[in-house]
Design a protein around this motif. Structure first.
Motif, PDB file in Angstrom:
ATOM      1  N   GLY A 133      18.015  -6.608  27.314  1.00  0.00           N
ATOM      2  CA  GLY A 133      19.013  -6.359  26.269  1.00  0.00           C
ATOM      3  C   GLY A 133      19.508  -7.634  25.600  1.00  0.00           C
ATOM      4  N   GLY A 134      19.020  -8.812  26.028  1.00  0.00           N
ATOM      5  CA  GLY A 134      19.452 -10.071  25.436  1.00  0.00           C
ATOM      6  C   GLY A 134      20.932 -10.324  25.667  1.00  0.00           C
ATOM      7  N   ILE A 135      21.520 -11.148  24.776  1.00  0.00           N
ATOM      8  CA  ILE A 135      22.935 -11.481  24.919  1.00  0.00           C
ATOM      9  C   ILE A 135      23.796 -10.217  24.827  1.00  0.00           C
ATOM     10  CG2 ILE A 135      24.835 -12.807  23.952  1.00  0.00           C
ATOM     11  CD1 ILE A 135      22.704 -14.661  22.719  1.00  0.00           C
ATOM     12  N   MET A 136      23.464  -9.344  23.864  1.00  0.00           N
ATOM     13  CA  MET A 136      24.264  -8.133  23.704  1.00  0.00           C
ATOM     14  C   MET A 136      24.180  -7.256  24.943  1.00  0.00           C
ATOM     15  SD  MET A 136      25.886  -8.413  20.974  1.00  0.00           S
ATOM     16  CE  MET A 136      26.626  -6.781  20.958  1.00  0.00           C
ATOM     17  N   GLY A 137      23.013  -7.221  25.550  1.00  0.00           N
ATOM     18  CA  GLY A 137      22.866  -6.436  26.767  1.00  0.00           C
ATOM     19  C   GLY A 137      23.734  -6.991  27.879  1.00  0.00           C
ATOM     20  N   ALA A 138      23.796  -8.323  27.945  1.00  0.00           N
ATOM     21  CA  ALA A 138      24.594  -8.954  28.997  1.00  0.00           C
ATOM     22  C   ALA A 138      26.086  -8.756  28.749  1.00  0.00           C
ATOM     23  CB  ALA A 138      24.262 -10.447  29.076  1.00  0.00           C
TER      24      ALA A 138
END
Lengths: 249, 336
Positions: free
Chosen positions: B325-330
């Motif tokens: 999810g990348g940064i948004m996922g994190a």
């Protein structure tokens, strides 16, 4: 006899040296469930794909509602009212049940190119979608992601999507496969209810279901149609017993 | 991944919306604080981040929602960039761009430049998309890359607009009531476009086209079986995607007051992919988070080591292997 909704006219398709479907002529009439049976490799899947438009015939025609659709693509045939389920359930796994079915409503009732209205708040889409979900026996499961559905529920979701197309005929490719006894019975009851609404071409391995449900049965072997008739006639047919039922019994 | 994008946004509002708001305000705060601290260079960095984020929002339409891995979006970025550069240089010199069959001159008005840049990029995306969408998977990546390289070498070998040296425009184009040479005011234009593009992207994701587009990513066979041609849907999204990226290109030319074939290079395509993937594929604010991180790393690590892209690569590897999810996922949880 009423005008057939579907007529395959001397359809042929080969792959290399193999004649997968060889001059098959087949009709689906209003109000009937017409089962297509045959041993593995008989050409059932290829025939279904020819009718749906995923494969082009080498020769012959597909007539949908009296119109030659041999040159139309899958999407066009679907919009004309050909609803389909796949041998391996084919849905959009990240979408909820309601989103999946709304997608089918979108397909049948024109216009993908709306950019502004939120689809899931558009009653013109969600209304018919909820109806199809109820008809397929999935009421109350609308917000569940498709990936979280059981195998049997995913089958029903496919049927709901096919129904949302306002289909003129259904093409069901082994809907009972992998279902337990109970699930198969439930699905059989559902198909039986649907028959008055929309004729069904049913490819199925489950012989009990085939003979219980079908008005007519056609038997395919090595790409050729070797018999066609009522369940009783097919059971009595010597050829069929030899190539197919005999093996099973 | 993006199931919630097409639902009424009620359920997920809380967390993702808060992250989105924080990112929007954060990007806005950087240039304001920089001006207060007397560091105008940081305003330029924030503007660069906003413009790259805008290009990323465009790419995300194709990549995130449609699942189209385009390795040729630099072509649209560059098309927009050269449209702006060519119009502005003719606008300043007064020489017409063409004299036959009718005379068309340049302009230094952004309001006239933007529609041309968007139209050029959209047309480019229509042609490239129509040809590339005959393929899928790795072939689609390769054919978009090939088109990108064609655009790159075309501009390199066309001497009229600077060839490989590029085309300087010296001053920024004008916008009514704004001093575009003032860093903060130009930032406001870029930031305004970014916010507008995010809103547009949000509307599209929830629209009929958005539903069909996300279905095309998941299962093209099923989409066709319910009566929708996957290629038409994907091509529509590809054109919108290219148009937004082209707009970003026009702003990028004005930011640098210079346009060169570097904008069209495959590295640019790669950087756009990297920032969208870092930020979170298919997440509305993924490109914003990705662009901010990209620019920050480029500036901070770039000051320490010439090999800062090694660290960028390492981070990308981490995201692809461990944090899809990348940064948004994190920050906002896995399901957008």
């Amino acid at each position: 006899m009423a005008e057939p909704v579907l007529r395959a006219e001397r359809l042929s398709r080969g792959f290399g040296a193999l004649r997968a479907v060889d001059e098959v002529t087949l009709e689906l009439r209003p109000g009937e469930i017409h089962a297509l049976i045959g041993p593995n490799g008989a050409g059932k899947s290829t025939l279904i794909r020819l009718i749906a438009g995923e494969v082009r015939p080498d020769a012959g025609q597909v007539l949908l509602l009296g119109r030659d659709v041999s040159r139309l693509d899958v999407a066009r045939r679907a919009r004309m009212g050909l609803g389909r389920t796949f041998q391996v359930s084919s849905v959009a796994p990240d979408f909820s049940v309601l989103q999946n079915v709304a997608l089918a409503v979108l397909g049948s009732r024109g216009g993908v190119f709306g950019l502004w209205r939120n689809v899931m708040r558009d009653e013109a889409l969600t209304g018919p979608a909820r109806e199809a979900i109820a008809d397929a026996g999935l009421s109350g499961r609308g917000s569940v992601p498709a990936a979280a559905l059981s195998h049997g529920e995913r089958r029903k979701l496919e049927i709901a999507m096919a129904l949302a197309l306002q289909p003129r005929l259904l093409l069901l490719d082994e809907p009972m496969a992998g279902m337990g006894v109970e699930g198969a019975a439930e699905l059989g009851a559902l198909l039986s209810r649907l028959r008055t609404r929309v004729p069904i071409l049913l490819v199925e391995h489950d012989m009990d279901a085939v003979f219980a449900l079908s008005d007519r049965v056609s038997v395919l072997a090595e790409g050729r149609l070797i018999a066609s008739g009522t369940g009783a006639e097919i059971r009595a047919d010597a050829d069929v017993r030899r190539v197919y039922l005999g093996e099973a019994a | 991944m993006t199931a919630a994008a097409v639902q009424a946004p009620a359920r997920r509002w809380s967390r993702e919306a808060r992250v989105n708001t924080a990112l929007s305000l954060g990007l806005l705060a950087v240039p304001l604080l920089a001006m207060a601290a007397g560091e105008p260079f940081w305003v330029t960095l924030a503007t660069r981040a906003a413009i790259l984020a805008l290009a990323g929002v465009g790419l995300n339409l194709a990549l995130g929602y449609g699942g189209l891995v385009s390795f040729g979006h630099a072509a649209f970025f560059g098309l927009g960039g050269y449209a702006a550069g060519v119009l502005a240089s003719h606008g300043m010199s007064g020489r017409p761009i063409v004299t036959w069959p009718l005379e068309i001159g340049g302009t230094t008005q952004m309001l006239a430049i933007w529609p041309v840049a968007v139209a050029a990029a959209a047309l480019g995306a229509l042609v490239i998309g129509a040809l590339s969408l005959r393929t899928t998977g790795v072939f689609f990546i390769m054919i978009t890359l090939a088109f990108g390289q064609m655009a790159f070498y075309f501009m390199v070998s066309w001497p009229a607009y600077g060839g490989e040296d590029g085309l300087p425009t010296y001053v920024r184009s004008r916008f009514p009531g704004v001093n575009t040479m003032a860093p903060l005011q130009f930032f406001a234009i870029a930031y305004g476009w970014l916010m507008l593009a995010l809103w547009l992207s949000w509307r599209i994701a929830g629209s009929r086209l958005g539903l069909a587009l996300q279905a095309a990513r998941q299962n093209r066979q099923r989409l066709a079986a319910v009566g929708i041609r996957p290629k038409s849907v994907l091509l529509g999204a590809f054109v919108l995607s290219g148009a937004l990226t082209g707009l970003a290109g026009a702003l990028y030319t004005d930011l640098n007051r210079f346009v060169s074939p570097a904008m069209l290079s495959w590295q640019t395509s790669g950087e756009l992919l990297v920032l969208v993937i870092l930020g979170g594929v298919g997440r509305l604010f993924g490109p914003v988070a990705g662009a901010m991180l990209f620019i920050a790393l480029e500036h901070l690590l770039g000051g320490i080591s010439d090999y800062w892209q090694f660290f960028l690569g390492a981070m990308l590897l981490m995201v692809v292997l461990f944090a899809r999810g990348g940064i948004m996922g994190a920050l906002a949880g896995r399901d957008g």
